[in-house]
Each structure stands twice: as C-alpha cells, then as structure tokens.
Motif scaffolding. Structure first.
Motif, mmCIF file in Angstrom:
data_model
loop_
_atom_site.group_PDB
_atom_site.id
_atom_site.type_symbol
_atom_site.label_atom_id
_atom_site.label_comp_id
_atom_site.label_asym_id
_atom_site.label_seq_id
_atom_site.Cartn_x
_atom_site.Cartn_y
_atom_site.Cartn_z
ATOM 1 N N LEU A 171 0.788 -1.239 0.000
ATOM 2 C CA LEU A 171 0.000 0.000 0.000
ATOM 3 C C LEU A 171 0.821 1.290 0.000
ATOM 4 N N LEU A 172 2.128 1.167 0.229
ATOM 5 C CA LEU A 172 2.987 2.360 0.105
ATOM 6 C C LEU A 172 3.600 2.352 -1.288
ATOM 7 N N THR A 173 4.012 3.512 -1.785
ATOM 8 C CA THR A 173 4.742 3.500 -3.063
ATOM 9 C C THR A 173 6.228 3.262 -2.776
ATOM 10 N N MET A 174 6.950 2.912 -3.807
ATOM 11 C CA MET A 174 8.400 2.694 -3.652
ATOM 12 C C MET A 174 9.043 3.947 -3.060
ATOM 13 N N LYS A 204 4.460 5.813 -8.041
ATOM 14 C CA LYS A 204 3.168 5.122 -8.169
ATOM 15 C C LYS A 204 3.287 3.634 -7.845
ATOM 16 N N ALA A 205 4.404 3.025 -8.211
ATOM 17 C CA ALA A 205 4.548 1.567 -8.084
ATOM 18 C C ALA A 205 4.609 1.172 -6.612
ATOM 19 N N PRO A 206 4.031 0.002 -6.276
ATOM 20 C CA PRO A 206 4.014 -0.407 -4.869
ATOM 21 C C PRO A 206 5.417 -0.684 -4.348
ATOM 22 N N ALA A 207 5.622 -0.415 -3.061
ATOM 23 C CA ALA A 207 6.939 -0.586 -2.448
ATOM 24 C C ALA A 207 7.404 -2.043 -2.477
ATOM 25 N N THR A 208 6.493 -2.955 -2.772
ATOM 26 C CA THR A 208 6.873 -4.366 -2.949
ATOM 27 C C THR A 208 8.030 -4.458 -3.936
ATOM 28 N N LEU A 209 7.997 -3.578 -4.939
ATOM 29 C CA LEU A 209 9.017 -3.660 -6.005
ATOM 30 C C LEU A 209 10.402 -3.206 -5.527
ATOM 31 N N ASN A 210 10.482 -2.682 -4.320
ATOM 32 C CA ASN A 210 11.824 -2.379 -3.790
ATOM 33 C C ASN A 210 12.676 -3.634 -3.690
#
Ligand SMILES: Cc1cc2nc3c(=O)[nH]c(=O)nc-3n(C[C@H](O)[C@H](O)[C@H](O)COP(=O)(O)OP(=O)(O)OC[C@H]3O[C@@H](n4cnc5c(N)ncnc54)[C@H](O)[C@@H]3O)c2cc1C
Length: 488
Positions: A171-174, A204-210
């Motif tokens: 739910l957070l952005t990167m 915009k992309a979810p922080a999962t992508l970190n």
C-alpha cells in the motif's frame, strides 16, 4: 505414427521464446521457432560500427542461475558455453549535487564506501536485508509459478505468500518507503531507480518492487564475456544441439484452431501443424494480429504501458575512469517520471545511464577507445516527434556529461547510432516501444498481467516480458519455466 515426437511451435525468438523452446525440446518435443526478423534475440540484440560492438538492449544480468538451469536440462554446464563475469562495482552513481557513490557488490566494500561518503550504513543494510527476506518469502509463488490457477493459489507456496501480503508494503509507493527508510535524498533517488527495471514509476509503483534492489545488491550483477548478446548465441548453440529448428524472416500471421485446440500456426506461405503453441510475441499485438480478439486487444491497450528508452550508441575515442554501469542523476526525479507517464514527453533534466562493456571486454572497442551505450528513459511511443525529442535529449545528455566529467564529449564521438521508442516498436513488435509490456504502477499490477496459458485454447501458452511474471531477462526466463510446468 505412435512414436512420432509431438510438435511445438514457438512464435518469436526473444529470450522467453528461446528458453521455452529449449524446455520443450528437453521434454521430447520437436520444436520449431518462428522469427519475423532475420536474427534471434528480439530486444536483446547487438550492433557493430567502425570497430565498436554495442549491446543494443539489455546491459545487466541478474539471477544467472536461471540460465544455468537451461543447460542443466540437457546435462550440460553453462560455463562450457558462456562465461559470466561478476562485476565488483554494480553501478557508479553521480548525483546532481556533484557527489559520487560506487555501489560495490561486496557489501563490506559498499558499507565502507557509504561510511566514507557520510551515508547511514545501518539504514542501507537493514533495508537490503528486508528486501532479501521479502524476495525469499514470495519469489517461488509470485515469480516462478502461475498465479492464475486456483490450484496454485491454494498450494503451500501460494498460501504462504498470500498470508505475507501485509508484509510486502503493497500500500505504500516505492518512493514513500524509500523516503521513510533513508531520508537522504541521494539514497532515495538511488533506490527509487529500481522502478525503471520494469519500466515503472517509483511515485506510483508499490513498495513491494523495492525487492528488485535485492537482486543487484545481494545476489550480484553479471556481464558475459563478449557482451550480453553472448547469452543469445550460447542458447542458440544449445538449441541447435537439441535440434530445435529456427525459421527466420518468417512471420506468424495466424493460428489454425479446431474446437478448444490450436492445431497449427499460419505464415504467409504455409501452415505448420502443432501439438502445442507458445507465443513470445507482445501479448497485446498477439490479440491484434495473430489471434484477433478485438475486446481483449482493446482491454490490453487501455492498460498503462511501461516506459521505453532513447539510446545513443557512441564509439568514443577516449579512455575514462568510468565503470561498466554509470548513472548521472537528474535534479528533479519526480518531474522526469511525470514526463514519462503523464505528459509523455522528456523532462528538461534527465537521468543518464552510461554502459561501457569495453571496460571488461576490451575487444568491444578499438585500443584507446570505449563503447558508450548512453540511455535515457523515454515515454512509450504515442506519435511524439522523435526527431525533436532526440535532439533535445542529446543536448541535455552532452551538457550533463560534460559538466560531470569535465570533458567536451561531442569531440570524442567517432560513430553514433540512435534508437528511439519508435525504432524499438518497429524492430521487436513491442507495442508503443515499451520495454517491459505493461507498467507495474498499481498495487494489483502483478495480478493483472496476462497468464502464461490461454483460457480459450488448452494447448496455447505465453512467454516473455509482456506476460506473467513480467519484463527483464530473469522474468522472461521465469515465464518459460512456468510454461514448462504447465505443459506435459
Ligand atoms: C534498451 C533496452 C534495455 C534493456 N535493459 C535491460 C537490462 O539491463 N536487463 C534486463 O534484464 N532487461 C532489460 N531490457 C528488457 C529485456 O530486453 C526484455 O524484457 C526481454 O529481452 C524481452 O524478451 P521477450 O522474451 O519478451 O521477447 P522480445 O525480445 O520482445 O522478442 C519478441 C520476438 O518476437 C518476434 N515477433 C514479433 N511478432 C512476430 C510474429 N508475428 N511472428 C514471428 N515473430 C514475431 C520479434 O521480432 C522478436 O524477436 C531492456 C530492453 C531494452 C530494449
């Protein structure tokens, strides 16, 4: 004939198509790969000019074990076909405040560099540990598995990953997460950059992508001896030994179907029978040209596409102290991404990536020279005036590099080739020239990619960067692995 081999037709000789072809050949299929252009590799191609060799597309390899797997399928060793060099410095960063940071692949060296430059080493170490934990928790399910079947959702890996969703920073952005983690704007920009590894927007992309940072920082960055195109050549050699047939200059124009089965692929000249068909073509284009489905095509066209690139391949008659991978950041990253995804134009200041393979592969440039692959992120092609955008980018790039390196770059350029998003679209069939299919600019993007199988035809499958799990070499290889797991 009872003992005749089943036939697999693969449409497209991109990395995902070649990997799928190898996996099916290892299973006992007689495989033919149909490629529209005159050479294999798709976006992974190379170009030579005046003694310089350039990788045209990908420049960085992570997760090389996915390549090793392909050789092991045939009882072979990747090292006998392809030498991979692990890079001691994954990237050399130049920030807009004039400071510089080398990201060493060995964390002890990176820690020392961070300390020397006054950064918070504990924050970086904890961040990378967290990304490693998240990757290890979820990769099996989200990257190496179809997530589009109930059986996989209720499998042990599926349940484990879905239970962990709340720990994945969906739910957070990167950018928000990176800002919270580091505070320091240079480190935020450095880690925000990983959004571009799948053509997305860190705001915009979810922080999962970190998690992407984990791959480069914790598992390493690799470059084949001889350059990235050696990957294609090595796989091609393996494919020839496996008696896979490649038909170049052969565009697939349609499928032959019977009920819920595909029975063959159609080219302008022939119909080739198939027991199984795998498309490696951009899936949006597939539903426009190969299996026309207007509703599906329009639905896919409505979804936001990943960014593209504008690349200058410069043969440079000079020797610098740059590394293989170098980034010169812009002052205003947000404005850059607003340009990429909102106004679809280039911003007035750009982050410039310079890749010099001749630093470790001296044969890639004449003595005393370097082969510069100079890239800026660019919006998808929606009909912009690319001559104008190219002139503008060239001007900004030269100014930025001249200032950072204290050189007159223009005077060293011996040869120049330029590739725009429009060229990428024409050469590889990637819709609007986007590098990674659709963008991942929403929390649900991972679930919205096209599955690796067709719900309409039981023997039709999909690989490559436009379908699950996404773009980039490792994920294309993962898509072929998933197709392997779905076929008999
Ligand atoms: C400039 C650039 C930089 C990149 N940097 C990196 C990087 O550093 N690291 C990384 O991991 N990834 C990077 N990528 C992304 C990576 O290159 C792609 O994700 C990957 O190569 C895509 O492979 P694919 O399997 O989807 O097939 P593609 O490469 O998209 O190939 C598809 C093939 O299908 C063929 N085709 C299309 N239509 C038909 C038809 N009707 N009949 C027959 N053939 C057809 C095309 O000619 C093409 O050869 C980069 C890409 C580019 C362009």
């Amino acid at each position: 004939m009872a003992n005749q081999k089943p036939t697999a037709c693969v449409i497209g000789a991109g990395i995902g198509g070649i990997a799928a072809a190898l996996r099916l050949a290892a299973k006992g299929y007689h495989v033919s790969v149909f490629e529209k252009s005159d050479a294999p590799g798709g976006k992974m191609s190379q170009h030579t000019s005046k003694g310089y060799r350039f990788d045209m597309g990908p420049s960085l390899l992570t997760l090389p074990h996915l390549l090793d797997d392909l050789f092991e399928l045939f009882g072979k060793k990747r090292e006998d076909y392809l030498n991979l060099q692990s890079l001691p410095v994954t990237c050399n960063y130049f920030f807009s405040d004039g400071s510089n940071l080398r990201a060493w692949s060995n964390f002890a060296d990176f820690r020392k560099e961070l300390e020397d430059k006054g950064f918070n080493t504990v924050a970086v170490e904890q961040y990378l540990e967290k990304q490693a934990f998240r990757y290890n928790l979820t990769a099996d399910f989200f990257l190496f598995n179809t997530i589009h079947k109930l059986s996989s959702l209720i499998s042990e890996a599926g349940r484990k990953s879905l239970k962990a969703l709340h720990r994945l920073d969906v739910l957070l952005t990167m950018h928000r997460r990176n800002k919270k983690s580091f505070g320091n704007s240079n480190l935020v920009q450095l880690f925000d950059r990983y959004a571009t590894y799948n053509g997305s927007n860190p705001y915009k992309a979810p922080a999962t992508l970190n998690m992407i940072a984990h791959l480069e920082h914790n598992t390493g960055a690799y470059l084949p001896q001889g350059g990235m195109y050696e990957i294609v050549l090595a796989l091609l050699k393996l494919a020839k030994e496996a008696e896979i047939q490649f038909l170049y200059n052969t565009e697939v124009t349609g499928l032959v179907t019977k009920g819920r089965e595909v029975t063959g692929v159609r080219t302008n000249d022939y119909i080739y029978p198939a027991s199984i068909v795998i498309s490696n073509v951009d899936v949006t284009l597939f539903y426009r040209d190969i299996l026309p489905r207007e509703h599906r095509f329009k639905k896919l066209m409505r979804r936001e596409r990943s960014s593209s690139a504008l690349i200058f391949y410069w043969g440079m008659k000079l020797n610098t102290s740059l590394d293989v991978h170098n980034i010169f950041f812009s002052k205003d990253y947000k404005a850059e991404f607003d340009g990429l995804f909102k106004t679809k134009t280039l911003a007035n200041d750009l982050t410039v990536y310079v890749y010099i393979s001749s630093k470790v592969n001296p044969a890639d440039a004449p003595t005393g020279s370097e082969n510069w692959f100079v890239m800026v992120n660019a919006p998808e092609n929606i009909g912009q005036n690319w001559d104008f955008e190219t002139d503008k980018a060239r001007h900004i790039i030269l100014e930025k590099l001249n200032e950072a390196l204290n050189l007159n770059i223009d005077s060293y350029i011996e040869t120049e080739t330029i590739v725009t998003p429009l060229d990428i679209e024409h050469r590889t069939g990637s819709v609007n020239g986007s590098l990674y299919g659709h963008s991942s600019n929403s929390p649900l993007a991972a679930f919205m990619r096209h599955p690796n199988f067709s719900r309409q035809y039981k023997n039709l499958y999909f690989t490559g960067g436009s379908v699950h799990p996404g773009g980039g070499i490792p994920l294309c290889l993962a898509s072929a692995k998933i197709v392997d797991s779905l076929t008999q």
